[in-house]
Design a protein around this motif. Structure first.
Motif, PDB file in Angstrom:
ATOM      1  N   VAL A  54     -11.998  -2.886  -1.092  1.00 12.79           N
ATOM      2  CA  VAL A  54     -11.170  -2.953   0.107  1.00 12.79           C
ATOM      3  C   VAL A  54      -9.839  -3.626  -0.238  1.00 12.79           C
ATOM      4  CG1 VAL A  54     -12.358  -5.018   0.977  1.00 12.79           C
ATOM      5  CG2 VAL A  54     -11.066  -3.642   2.547  1.00 12.79           C
ATOM      6  N   ASP A  55      -8.747  -2.986   0.189  1.00 15.83           N
ATOM      7  CA  ASP A  55      -7.394  -3.535  -0.005  1.00 15.83           C
ATOM      8  C   ASP A  55      -6.930  -4.034   1.364  1.00 15.83           C
ATOM      9  OD1 ASP A  55      -4.686  -3.999  -0.612  1.00 15.83           O
ATOM     10  OD2 ASP A  55      -4.157  -1.885  -0.360  1.00 15.83           O
ATOM     11  N   VAL A  56      -6.772  -5.346   1.481  1.00 21.10           N
ATOM     12  CA  VAL A  56      -6.436  -5.926   2.785  1.00 21.10           C
ATOM     13  C   VAL A  56      -4.932  -6.199   2.872  1.00 21.10           C
ATOM     14  CG1 VAL A  56      -7.125  -7.648   4.488  1.00 21.10           C
ATOM     15  CG2 VAL A  56      -8.660  -7.116   2.606  1.00 21.10           C
ATOM     16  N   GLY A  57      -4.296  -5.706   3.918  1.00 22.13           N
ATOM     17  CA  GLY A  57      -2.840  -5.833   4.063  1.00 22.13           C
ATOM     18  C   GLY A  57      -2.184  -4.778   3.188  1.00 22.13           C
ATOM     19  N   THR A  58      -2.568  -3.530   3.403  1.00 21.76           N
ATOM     20  CA  THR A  58      -2.195  -2.460   2.453  1.00 21.76           C
ATOM     21  C   THR A  58      -0.714  -2.074   2.496  1.00 21.76           C
ATOM     22  OG1 THR A  58      -3.023  -0.384   1.521  1.00 21.76           O
ATOM     23  CG2 THR A  58      -2.722  -0.420   3.909  1.00 21.76           C
ATOM     24  N   GLY A  59      -0.035  -2.331   3.621  1.00 18.81           N
ATOM     25  CA  GLY A  59       1.395  -1.984   3.704  1.00 18.81           C
ATOM     26  C   GLY A  59       1.599  -0.494   3.472  1.00 18.81           C
ATOM     27  N   CYS A  60       2.433  -0.138   2.502  1.00 17.56           N
ATOM     28  CA  CYS A  60       2.692   1.285   2.223  1.00 17.56           C
ATOM     29  C   CYS A  60       1.562   1.926   1.426  1.00 17.56           C
ATOM     30  CB  CYS A  60       4.028   1.459   1.495  1.00 17.56           C
ATOM     31  SG  CYS A  60       3.965   0.943  -0.228  1.00 17.56           S
ATOM     32  N   TYR A  86     -11.242   1.246   0.950  1.00 16.21           N
ATOM     33  CA  TYR A  86     -10.793   1.043   2.323  1.00 16.21           C
ATOM     34  C   TYR A  86      -9.457   0.327   2.252  1.00 16.21           C
ATOM     35  CZ  TYR A  86     -15.606   2.075   3.594  1.00 16.21           C
ATOM     36  OH  TYR A  86     -16.813   2.697   3.738  1.00 16.21           O
ATOM     37  N   ALA A  87      -8.485   0.789   3.003  1.00 20.90           N
ATOM     38  CA  ALA A  87      -7.166   0.153   3.016  1.00 20.90           C
ATOM     39  C   ALA A  87      -6.865  -0.263   4.448  1.00 20.90           C
ATOM     40  CB  ALA A  87      -6.107   1.124   2.498  1.00 20.90           C
ATOM     41  N   ILE A  88      -6.780  -1.591   4.637  1.00 20.43           N
ATOM     42  CA  ILE A  88      -6.665  -2.129   5.998  1.00 20.43           C
ATOM     43  C   ILE A  88      -5.292  -2.752   6.237  1.00 20.43           C
ATOM     44  CG2 ILE A  88      -7.625  -3.860   7.599  1.00 20.43           C
ATOM     45  CD1 ILE A  88     -10.257  -3.651   6.050  1.00 20.43           C
ATOM     46  N   ASP A  89      -4.777  -2.578   7.424  1.00 22.10           N
ATOM     47  CA  ASP A  89      -3.575  -3.318   7.823  1.00 22.10           C
ATOM     48  C   ASP A  89      -3.631  -3.558   9.326  1.00 22.10           C
ATOM     49  OD1 ASP A  89      -0.723  -3.744   6.050  1.00 22.10           O
ATOM     50  OD2 ASP A  89      -0.649  -4.140   8.212  1.00 22.10           O
ATOM     51  N   ILE A  90      -3.047  -4.674   9.745  1.00 22.76           N
ATOM     52  CA  ILE A  90      -2.998  -4.993  11.172  1.00 22.76           C
ATOM     53  C   ILE A  90      -1.869  -4.197  11.843  1.00 22.76           C
ATOM     54  CG2 ILE A  90      -1.394  -6.962  11.062  1.00 22.76           C
ATOM     55  CD1 ILE A  90      -3.504  -8.459  12.871  1.00 22.76           C
ATOM     56  N   VAL A 115       2.909   4.745   7.169  1.00 15.25           N
ATOM     57  CA  VAL A 115       3.591   4.878   5.872  1.00 15.25           C
ATOM     58  C   VAL A 115       2.535   5.104   4.780  1.00 15.25           C
ATOM     59  CG1 VAL A 115       5.098   3.701   4.213  1.00 15.25           C
ATOM     60  CG2 VAL A 115       5.470   3.376   6.664  1.00 15.25           C
ATOM     61  N   ALA A 116       1.440   4.314   4.850  1.00 17.52           N
ATOM     62  CA  ALA A 116       0.366   4.445   3.848  1.00 17.52           C
ATOM     63  C   ALA A 116      -0.243   5.848   3.903  1.00 17.52           C
ATOM     64  CB  ALA A 116      -0.697   3.380   4.088  1.00 17.52           C
ATOM     65  N   SER A 117      -0.390   6.365   5.113  1.00 14.98           N
ATOM     66  CA  SER A 117      -1.001   7.682   5.278  1.00 14.98           C
ATOM     67  C   SER A 117      -0.136   8.751   4.585  1.00 14.98           C
ATOM     68  CB  SER A 117      -1.143   7.958   6.778  1.00 14.98           C
ATOM     69  OG  SER A 117      -1.459   9.275   6.984  1.00 14.98           O
ATOM     70  N   ARG A 118       1.155   8.633   4.757  1.00 12.46           N
ATOM     71  CA  ARG A 118       2.083   9.572   4.119  1.00 12.46           C
ATOM     72  C   ARG A 118       1.934   9.510   2.591  1.00 12.46           C
ATOM     73  NH1 ARG A 118       8.358  10.132   6.115  1.00 12.46           N
ATOM     74  NH2 ARG A 118       9.024  11.284   4.294  1.00 12.46           N
ATOM     75  N   LYS A 155      -9.650   5.312   2.650  1.00  9.88           N
ATOM     76  CA  LYS A 155      -9.831   5.394   4.102  1.00  9.88           C
ATOM     77  C   LYS A 155      -8.979   4.305   4.753  1.00  9.88           C
ATOM     78  CE  LYS A 155     -13.575   5.459   7.508  1.00  9.88           C
ATOM     79  NZ  LYS A 155     -12.868   6.263   8.453  1.00  9.88           N
ATOM     80  N   LEU A 156      -8.046   4.711   5.604  1.00 11.49           N
ATOM     81  CA  LEU A 156      -7.140   3.749   6.244  1.00 11.49           C
ATOM     82  C   LEU A 156      -7.769   3.215   7.526  1.00 11.49           C
ATOM     83  CD1 LEU A 156      -3.811   5.760   5.822  1.00 11.49           C
ATOM     84  CD2 LEU A 156      -4.666   3.915   4.381  1.00 11.49           C
TER      85      LEU A 156
END
Ligand code: SAM
Length: 281
Positions: free
Chosen positions: A117-123, A140-144, A151-154, A166-167
């Motif tokens: 899990v990457d927490v605070g994934t940003g871009c 898993y890539a998480i951001d608040i 941006v990450a999805s792109r 998975k965002l």
């Protein structure tokens, strides 16, 4: 006007406005305007700019003079050898964060099909770099920030890893339901009072940098939450700020007395990454 003339004029304007690396910045913006690479740029220095190209270029230079980082103007930033789309909704990835990715790759080798899990994934720079290097990993890539996740999805689509990254929107690990092998995080760790010195342009999201009064608010919360979210023999990897290693080490050792905690220094000799490994049982 030829590209050489435009470049010289822009370089002078940027330098007069105290923009660092004026030559490089002028070239970057011109190549972005003309949509050409470095080789094309230098082999045709006397190419004529169209009226439209001239107009676009001076708009870019104007934005740069007003302080907007060139990564936001061009929408590009390279990280770990990959090209990421960036805009003002996500922090511009920093070179020192590559150390965190290198360490994660080294540790992921211990697990068969690593769950990360990457927490605070940003871009998404960390999660996507890991997905590109670790074909067996599920991430898993998480951001608040929902805006950052767009941006990450792109970037997930651009790098064709949307099936393995998975965002999730959420506060730290709250939205992560299963314990994982590896938690990796570059969370905000700048002291509130120091944010203006780091966000010099004022264009980057405050939420991405502000770590509270002592800079440790968000990181400490994550360390607490990790208790229920790490598998035995799991590993927590955090990027930290200057002078924070002792505070983080003491905090983690109190919470996880049997864990092994080590630090890695960046290219400036600053202890930049903390790695905590839990025992097997
Ligand atoms: C320092 S930026 C790092 C961005 C990216 N991972 C990188 O390395 O360039 C921190 C990120 O953490 C996110 N963030 C801040 N507080 C958070 C929280 N409580 N839960 C989840 N994400 C958070 C911010 O929105 C921001 O995208």
């Amino acid at each position: 006007m030829t590209s050489r003339q435009a470049l010289n004029r822009a370089r002078e304007l940027l330098a007069n406005h105290k923009i660092e690396d004026a030559s490089l910045e002028a070239e970057l913006l011109l190549r972005h305007t003309l949509k050409i690479d470095r080789t094309q740029f230098y082999t045709e220095p006397d190419r004529m700019l169209t009226k439209q190209q001239e107009e676009t270029y001076w708009q870019f230079v104007e934005r740069r003079i007003k302080g907007e980082p060139s990564a936001y103007i061009t929408g590009h930033r390279e990280f770990f050898g990959l090209d990421f789309y960036v805009d003002k909704n996500a922090l511009i990835p920093r070179p020192e964060t590559e150390l965190l990715v290198e360490q994660a790759i080294a540790h992921a080798g211990k697990y068969l099909n690593p769950l990360i899990v990457d927490v605070g994934t940003g871009c998404g720079n960390i999660a996507i770099s890991l997905a590109a290097r670790l074909p067996q990993a599920k991430i898993y890539a998480i951001d608040i920030s929902e805006a950052a996740l767009k941006v990450a999805s792109r970037n997930c689509l651009k790098h064709q890893v949307a099936d393995r990254v998975k965002l999730l929107v959420g506060n730290l690990l709250e939205s992560a339901t299963t314990p994982v092998d590896l938690i990796i995080a570059n969370l905000p760790y700048v002291l509130t009072a120091d944010v203006p010195q780091v966000n010099t342009s004022g264009f980057e999201p405050h939420l991405a940098l502000d770590g509270g009064l002592d800079g440790m608010n968000v990181i400490k919360k994550l360390c607490l939450q990790a208790k229920d979210k790490l598998q035995p023999a799991g590993c927590l990897l955090l990027e930290i700020g200057v002078g924070q290693s002792k505070i983080v080490a003491d905090f983690l050792q109190n919470l996880y007395p049997s864990a092994n905690i080590v630090f890695m220094s960046d290219f400036n000799g600053i202890e930049r990454v903390v790695c905590m490994t839990l025992p097997k049982h």
